[in-house]
Write a protein that holds these residues in place. Structure first.
Motif, short mmCIF file in Angstrom:
data_model
loop_
_atom_site.label_atom_id
_atom_site.label_comp_id
_atom_site.label_asym_id
_atom_site.label_seq_id
_atom_site.Cartn_x
_atom_site.Cartn_y
_atom_site.Cartn_z
N GLU A 174 -5.45 2.69 3.49
CA GLU A 174 -5.72 2.55 2.05
C GLU A 174 -6.88 1.60 1.77
O GLU A 174 -7.67 1.83 0.85
CB GLU A 174 -4.45 2.06 1.36
N THR A 175 -6.99 0.55 2.56
CA THR A 175 -8.04 -0.45 2.32
C THR A 175 -9.38 -0.07 2.94
O THR A 175 -10.37 -0.78 2.76
CB THR A 175 -7.60 -1.82 2.87
N ASP A 176 -9.41 1.03 3.67
CA ASP A 176 -10.64 1.51 4.33
C ASP A 176 -11.27 2.58 3.44
O ASP A 176 -10.70 3.65 3.25
CB ASP A 176 -10.30 2.08 5.70
N ASP A 177 -12.45 2.31 2.91
CA ASP A 177 -13.10 3.23 1.98
C ASP A 177 -13.92 4.29 2.72
O ASP A 177 -15.03 4.63 2.30
CB ASP A 177 -13.98 2.45 1.01
N LEU A 211 -8.53 -1.21 -5.48
CA LEU A 211 -9.05 -1.88 -4.29
C LEU A 211 -10.57 -1.87 -4.19
O LEU A 211 -11.13 -2.42 -3.25
CB LEU A 211 -8.45 -1.22 -3.02
N GLY A 236 0.79 -1.22 0.00
CA GLY A 236 0.00 0.00 0.00
C GLY A 236 0.82 1.27 0.00
O GLY A 236 0.28 2.36 -0.17
N ARG A 257 -6.87 8.79 -1.47
CA ARG A 257 -6.76 7.51 -0.74
C ARG A 257 -5.34 6.95 -0.77
O ARG A 257 -5.06 5.96 -0.09
CB ARG A 257 -7.70 6.45 -1.35
N VAL A 263 -6.35 -7.75 -7.61
CA VAL A 263 -7.62 -7.16 -7.16
C VAL A 263 -8.64 -7.09 -8.28
O VAL A 263 -9.65 -6.42 -8.15
CB VAL A 263 -7.39 -5.76 -6.57
#
Length: 257
Positions: free
Chosen positions: A173-176, A138, A38, A100, A48
């Motif tokens: 980064e993986t949290d929207d 992602l 990330g 992001r 992905v």
């Protein structure tokens, strides 16, 4: 039980313990690689593809509809650049970024003081181009929604302050989290005078979503490869591992002569 049998069982237990420790080490390395991936925001993450496909239908309707509406004061080709600084500054920095993207946040955190100094002194203008790279890699809509909100802030004359607030409050980064309009509006309260009914409507309606998508298409057409892309004099200076805030300042001041 004979001494030989006991020794055999002890040896088997020891081998099993060694194998378990090896597995734990492999798991730790695997987690570290996932986290490390990330740090650099790049195109073409094949792993992905399934996530992208799963989210494509869900996000398509709301986020791709509507005409291309550039924010107030946008400049450059097709009005895709948000300028910060004086138009007559002798040096211009072009930044392609994704709210992001952790690498973008790292750039902003390290270089923000000198960028503010150079802009405020009239020596530098920064043209910001907003993209939605992480959404594609992602899944989710946080890159798009945050970029739209930043464009709404530009129309309100508050882009730079809100831009900085977004990076100061960037989720993992993986949290929207930026895909939530309420979150973006709550963050606007940190910028004096930004959280108005007009700003809230602009964010909720996704007024600039198509503009963000067009900006992202220009990014892909430029074959830049990742964010942040930082151009000075036509060169991607952020790829230079020797770049520092002091060196950037020297480059801008040299352009004044």
């Amino acid at each position: 039980m004979s001494e030989k049998n006991r020794d055999g069982k002890r040896t088997a237990r020891e081998r099993l313990a060694v194998e378990r420790e090896k597995q734990k080490s492999a798991d730790r390395r695997r987690r570290a690689l996932i986290v490390g991936a990330g740090v650099v925001c790049v195109l073409g993450l094949a792993a992905v593809i399934g996530v992208i496909a799963a989210n494509a239908g869900k996000d398509k309707g709301k986020n791709n509809a509507g005409p291309v509406v550039a924010p107030s004061g946008a400049q450059g080709k097709d009005g895709l650049a948000i300028p910060v600084g004086k138009d007559d500054a002798k040096a211009t920095l072009t930044v392609w970024e994704d709210f992001r993207c952790p690498a973008c946040q790292a750039f902003e955190t390290r270089y923000r003081p000198v960028l503010h100094e150079l802009v405020d002194s009239g020596k530098l203008r920064i043209d910001y181009h907003l993209v939605r790279l992480i959404d594609g890699n992602l899944g989710g809509t946080g890159s798009l929604r945050a970029a739209n909100a930043a464009a709404c802030a530009q129309s309100a004359g508050k882009f730079r302050d809100y831009h900085d607030v977004l990076y100061e409050n960037q989720p993992p980064e993986t949290d929207d989290a930026f895909g939530n309009d309420t979150k973006l509006i709550d963050l606007a309260s940190k910028v004096n005078g930004l959280d108005t009914p007009a700003f809230q409507k602009c964010v909720k309606d996704g007024i600039h979503n198509s503009w963000v998508n067009k900006s992202h298409q220009a990014f892909e057409a430029g074959h830049f490869g990742g964010t942040p892309t930082v151009l000075f004099g036509g060169k991607n200076i952020y790829q230079d591992q020797t770049l520092t805030p002091d060196k950037l300042k020297q480059m801008v001041e040299a352009a004044q002569r």
